[in-house]
Scaffold this motif. Structure first.
Motif, PDB file in Angstrom:
ATOM      1  N   ALA A 178       0.828  -1.207   0.000  1.00  0.00           N
ATOM      2  CA  ALA A 178       0.000   0.000   0.000  1.00  0.00           C
ATOM      3  C   ALA A 178       0.860   1.254   0.000  1.00  0.00           C
ATOM      4  CB  ALA A 178      -0.925  -0.001   1.215  1.00  0.00           C
ATOM      5  N   ALA A 179       2.024   1.184   0.633  1.00  0.00           N
ATOM      6  CA  ALA A 179       2.947   2.320   0.617  1.00  0.00           C
ATOM      7  C   ALA A 179       3.665   2.433  -0.718  1.00  0.00           C
ATOM      8  CB  ALA A 179       3.965   2.182   1.755  1.00  0.00           C
ATOM      9  N   ALA A 180       3.926   1.298  -1.365  1.00  0.00           N
ATOM     10  CA  ALA A 180       4.662   1.308  -2.635  1.00  0.00           C
ATOM     11  C   ALA A 180       3.827   1.917  -3.763  1.00  0.00           C
ATOM     12  CB  ALA A 180       5.077  -0.115  -3.002  1.00  0.00           C
ATOM     13  N   LEU A 181       2.545   1.607  -3.798  1.00  0.00           N
ATOM     14  CA  LEU A 181       1.710   1.971  -4.947  1.00  0.00           C
ATOM     15  C   LEU A 181       1.738   3.463  -5.265  1.00  0.00           C
ATOM     16  CD1 LEU A 181      -0.207   0.984  -7.128  1.00  0.00           C
ATOM     17  CD2 LEU A 181      -2.084   1.170  -5.474  1.00  0.00           C
ATOM     18  N   PRO A 182       1.495   4.365  -4.309  1.00  0.00           N
ATOM     19  CA  PRO A 182       1.495   5.795  -4.671  1.00  0.00           C
ATOM     20  C   PRO A 182       2.864   6.309  -5.106  1.00  0.00           C
ATOM     21  CG  PRO A 182       1.266   5.507  -2.291  1.00  0.00           C
ATOM     22  CD  PRO A 182       1.099   4.158  -2.907  1.00  0.00           C
ATOM     23  N   LEU A 183       3.924   5.667  -4.662  1.00  0.00           N
ATOM     24  CA  LEU A 183       5.261   6.084  -5.084  1.00  0.00           C
ATOM     25  C   LEU A 183       5.462   5.799  -6.568  1.00  0.00           C
ATOM     26  CD1 LEU A 183       7.235   4.745  -1.986  1.00  0.00           C
ATOM     27  CD2 LEU A 183       6.740   7.142  -2.527  1.00  0.00           C
ATOM     28  N   PHE A 184       5.033   4.627  -7.014  1.00  0.00           N
ATOM     29  CA  PHE A 184       5.128   4.314  -8.444  1.00  0.00           C
ATOM     30  C   PHE A 184       4.166   5.172  -9.260  1.00  0.00           C
ATOM     31  CE2 PHE A 184       6.671   0.183  -6.680  1.00  0.00           C
ATOM     32  CZ  PHE A 184       7.945   0.255  -7.217  1.00  0.00           C
ATOM     33  N   GLU A 185       2.987   5.443  -8.709  1.00  0.00           N
ATOM     34  CA  GLU A 185       2.028   6.295  -9.423  1.00  0.00           C
ATOM     35  C   GLU A 185       2.581   7.709  -9.589  1.00  0.00           C
ATOM     36  OE1 GLU A 185      -2.198   4.120  -8.256  1.00  0.00           O
ATOM     37  OE2 GLU A 185      -1.418   5.704  -6.960  1.00  0.00           O
ATOM     38  N   GLN A 186       3.306   8.189  -8.584  1.00  0.00           N
ATOM     39  CA  GLN A 186       3.940   9.504  -8.704  1.00  0.00           C
ATOM     40  C   GLN A 186       5.004   9.485  -9.801  1.00  0.00           C
ATOM     41  OE1 GLN A 186       3.206  12.415  -7.234  1.00  0.00           O
ATOM     42  NE2 GLN A 186       4.852  13.424  -8.389  1.00  0.00           N
ATOM     43  N   ALA A 187       5.772   8.403  -9.873  1.00  0.00           N
ATOM     44  CA  ALA A 187       6.792   8.277 -10.916  1.00  0.00           C
ATOM     45  C   ALA A 187       6.158   8.347 -12.303  1.00  0.00           C
ATOM     46  CB  ALA A 187       7.561   6.974 -10.751  1.00  0.00           C
ATOM     47  N   MET A 188       4.985   7.754 -12.465  1.00  0.00           N
ATOM     48  CA  MET A 188       4.324   7.717 -13.761  1.00  0.00           C
ATOM     49  C   MET A 188       3.892   9.109 -14.227  1.00  0.00           C
ATOM     50  SD  MET A 188       4.435   4.594 -14.727  1.00  0.00           S
ATOM     51  CE  MET A 188       3.245   4.526 -16.050  1.00  0.00           C
ATOM     52  N   LYS A 189       3.785  10.060 -13.300  1.00  0.00           N
ATOM     53  CA  LYS A 189       3.437  11.428 -13.695  1.00  0.00           C
ATOM     54  C   LYS A 189       4.587  12.069 -14.475  1.00  0.00           C
ATOM     55  CE  LYS A 189       0.328  12.193  -9.762  1.00  0.00           C
ATOM     56  NZ  LYS A 189       0.076  12.994  -8.526  1.00  0.00           N
ATOM     57  N   PHE A 190       5.807  11.623 -14.215  1.00  0.00           N
ATOM     58  CA  PHE A 190       6.957  12.159 -14.927  1.00  0.00           C
ATOM     59  C   PHE A 190       7.128  11.512 -16.301  1.00  0.00           C
ATOM     60  CE2 PHE A 190       8.660  12.617 -10.402  1.00  0.00           C
ATOM     61  CZ  PHE A 190       8.197  13.913 -10.291  1.00  0.00           C
ATOM     62  N   GLU A 191       6.736  10.234 -16.406  1.00  0.00           N
ATOM     63  CA  GLU A 191       6.882   9.496 -17.664  1.00  0.00           C
ATOM     64  C   GLU A 191       5.780   8.450 -17.730  1.00  0.00           C
ATOM     65  OE1 GLU A 191       6.840   8.493 -20.539  1.00  0.00           O
ATOM     66  OE2 GLU A 191       8.953   8.921 -20.963  1.00  0.00           O
ATOM     67  N   PRO A 192       4.675   8.769 -18.427  1.00  0.00           N
ATOM     68  CA  PRO A 192       3.524   7.853 -18.453  1.00  0.00           C
ATOM     69  C   PRO A 192       3.833   6.483 -19.041  1.00  0.00           C
ATOM     70  CG  PRO A 192       2.898  10.052 -19.210  1.00  0.00           C
ATOM     71  CD  PRO A 192       4.387  10.048 -19.110  1.00  0.00           C
ATOM     72  N   GLN A 193       4.925   6.369 -19.808  1.00  0.00           N
ATOM     73  CA  GLN A 193       5.288   5.082 -20.405  1.00  0.00           C
ATOM     74  C   GLN A 193       6.519   4.480 -19.709  1.00  0.00           C
ATOM     75  OE1 GLN A 193       3.368   3.634 -22.673  1.00  0.00           O
ATOM     76  NE2 GLN A 193       2.022   5.389 -22.596  1.00  0.00           N
ATOM     77  N   SER A 194       6.704   4.789 -18.454  1.00  0.00           N
ATOM     78  CA  SER A 194       7.865   4.274 -17.723  1.00  0.00           C
ATOM     79  C   SER A 194       7.696   2.784 -17.439  1.00  0.00           C
ATOM     80  CB  SER A 194       8.041   5.022 -16.400  1.00  0.00           C
ATOM     81  OG  SER A 194       8.949   4.345 -15.550  1.00  0.00           O
ATOM     82  N   ALA A 195       8.583   1.963 -18.019  1.00  0.00           N
ATOM     83  CA  ALA A 195       8.505   0.518 -17.753  1.00  0.00           C
ATOM     84  C   ALA A 195       8.716   0.201 -16.274  1.00  0.00           C
ATOM     85  CB  ALA A 195       9.511  -0.233 -18.622  1.00  0.00           C
ATOM     86  N   PRO A 196       9.722   0.778 -15.593  1.00  0.00           N
ATOM     87  CA  PRO A 196       9.867   0.495 -14.164  1.00  0.00           C
ATOM     88  C   PRO A 196       8.648   0.928 -13.354  1.00  0.00           C
ATOM     89  CG  PRO A 196      11.879   1.470 -15.029  1.00  0.00           C
ATOM     90  CD  PRO A 196      10.843   1.605 -16.086  1.00  0.00           C
ATOM     91  N   GLY A 197       8.022   2.034 -13.763  1.00  0.00           N
ATOM     92  CA  GLY A 197       6.827   2.489 -13.060  1.00  0.00           C
ATOM     93  C   GLY A 197       5.669   1.515 -13.218  1.00  0.00           C
ATOM     94  N   ILE A 198       5.431   1.065 -14.442  1.00  0.00           N
ATOM     95  CA  ILE A 198       4.351   0.094 -14.690  1.00  0.00           C
ATOM     96  C   ILE A 198       4.635  -1.199 -13.936  1.00  0.00           C
ATOM     97  CG2 ILE A 198       3.161  -1.275 -16.432  1.00  0.00           C
ATOM     98  CD1 ILE A 198       3.778   0.957 -18.451  1.00  0.00           C
ATOM     99  N   LEU A 199       5.881  -1.674 -13.998  1.00  0.00           N
ATOM    100  CA  LEU A 199       6.234  -2.920 -13.308  1.00  0.00           C
ATOM    101  C   LEU A 199       6.003  -2.792 -11.810  1.00  0.00           C
ATOM    102  CD1 LEU A 199       9.541  -3.791 -15.183  1.00  0.00           C
ATOM    103  CD2 LEU A 199       7.407  -5.078 -15.293  1.00  0.00           C
ATOM    104  N   GLY A 200       6.372  -1.643 -11.250  1.00  0.00           N
ATOM    105  CA  GLY A 200       6.161  -1.442  -9.822  1.00  0.00           C
ATOM    106  C   GLY A 200       4.697  -1.457  -9.447  1.00  0.00           C
ATOM    107  N   ILE A 201       3.862  -0.819 -10.261  1.00  0.00           N
ATOM    108  CA  ILE A 201       2.422  -0.808  -9.996  1.00  0.00           C
ATOM    109  C   ILE A 201       1.856  -2.222 -10.078  1.00  0.00           C
ATOM    110  CG2 ILE A 201       0.199  -0.054 -10.917  1.00  0.00           C
ATOM    111  CD1 ILE A 201       1.551   2.612 -11.648  1.00  0.00           C
TER     112      ILE A 201
END
Length: 321
Positions: A178-201
């Motif tokens: 639950a703590a990890a999810l918003p951190l990855f969602e914040q990352a996706m705001k910088f790059e909507p096609q971020s592979a590490p961001g999608i993988l983290g989510i």
């Protein structure tokens, strides 16, 4: 870029560079925007060009060294830093980047960590030192320390996708989904096609038991990166969590057909083969995993269990020693 929208900054700056190929400031800012998105290779290309065009060599070289470290190009980072004037070598950020570039070298790892700790103690705003210490703490599974260093780095540089990804990975390692999810969602705001961001989510959703949402995110990964090596593994992970071993087995076979040494797939497929009583196959898969990840206790325990099931207690003990 300053407003926290590196994606728009990249679009604008690429247009500016196209209109004036010899504009060093536009090249530098484009490289900086790529860095904020976690795109190390294009960042290095633009920063090298800015350096060639005569931009401030200290500012540009520091950013270029960051790009090389992000791309795991340790020698290139050190080469860039070594070209800085002697008067700049004692700067805190330069010294931190030099130590960060040495974290992959076992012979100097302890000294590099000690240098980073000293630099951060002397200057709590040394973001490069905080970032590097967060990374090495995560590798050592010192999760409280990793979390503290990452939080410190994020306070100093919020517009940094790789730091949000690192913070999310720390929470994943701690199984704090639950703590990890918003951190990855914040990352996706910088790059909507971020592979590490999608993988983290995806991993966070799996951990939370939100399998339908995880599948939807996995579909985004497939659309953006059709050949991504993690796709079939994560598909297998979702299937296994839903007790669909047949689908998991099929996905793992596809993962290993595209990358025969994909570590996570070897481990998971070995566990499934053991569960199904295929001891020889399980042993082979887990031995291949241990060859790649010799310090992974989970893998060693899995292989030891296979040896016990095969009436090989001595081998089981040897694996765990």
């Amino acid at each position: 870029l300053a407003a926290g929208d590196p994606a728009s900054a990249v679009t604008y700056l690429r247009g500016a560079v196209a209109k004036d190929l010899e504009n060093p400031e536009a090249r530098l800012l484009l490289g900086q925007a790529y860095l904020a998105q976690g795109h190390a290779q294009p960042a290095a290309k633009e920063l090298n060009r800015a350096l060639t065009l005569g931009h401030d060599p200290v500012r540009t070289s520091i950013l270029l060294a960051r790009a090389h470290i992000m791309a795991s190009e340790r020698e290139k980072a050190l080469e860039v830093l070594n070209k800085l004037p002697d008067s700049e070598q004692s700067r805190g950020d330069v010294a931190a980047l030099r130590s960060a570039a040495q974290l992959e070298v076992e012979e100097v790892l302890e000294a590099a960590v000690g240098n980073l700790e000293s630099l951060l103690e002397a200057d709590p705003e040394n973001v490069e030192a905080a970032r590097a210490l967060a990374l090495v703490s995560l590798r050592n599974e010192q999760l409280d320390a990793a979390r503290n260093f990452a939080s410190q780095a994020l306070r100093l540089r919020e517009l940094d996708l790789p730091m949000w990804i690192l913070s999310g990975n720390i929470e994943l390692k701690a199984q704090e989904y639950a703590a990890a999810l918003p951190l990855f969602e914040q990352a996706m705001k910088f790059e909507p096609q971020s592979a590490p961001g999608i993988l983290g989510i995806v991993r966070a959703r799996i951990g939370l038991g939100e399998f339908d949402s995880a599948k939807n995110e996995l579909g985004r990964l497939l659309t953006a990166f059709p050949d991504h090596p993690e796709y079939n593994f994560l598909k297998a992970l979702i299937a296994a969590e839903q007790d669909d071993d047949a689908l998991a087995r099929e996905a793992l076979q596809k993962a290993l057909s595209s990358d025969a040494n994909h570590p996570s797939s070897l481990l998971m497929y070995g566990v499934i083969q053991h569960k199904e009583g295929n001891l020889d196959q399980a042993r082979s898969l887990l031995q291949r995993y241990i060859t790649q990840e010799p310090d992974d206790l989970l893998g060693r325990k899995a292989l030891a269990t296979v040896h016990l099931s095969s009436q090989e207690p001595a081998l089981a003990v040897a694996v765990l020693e």
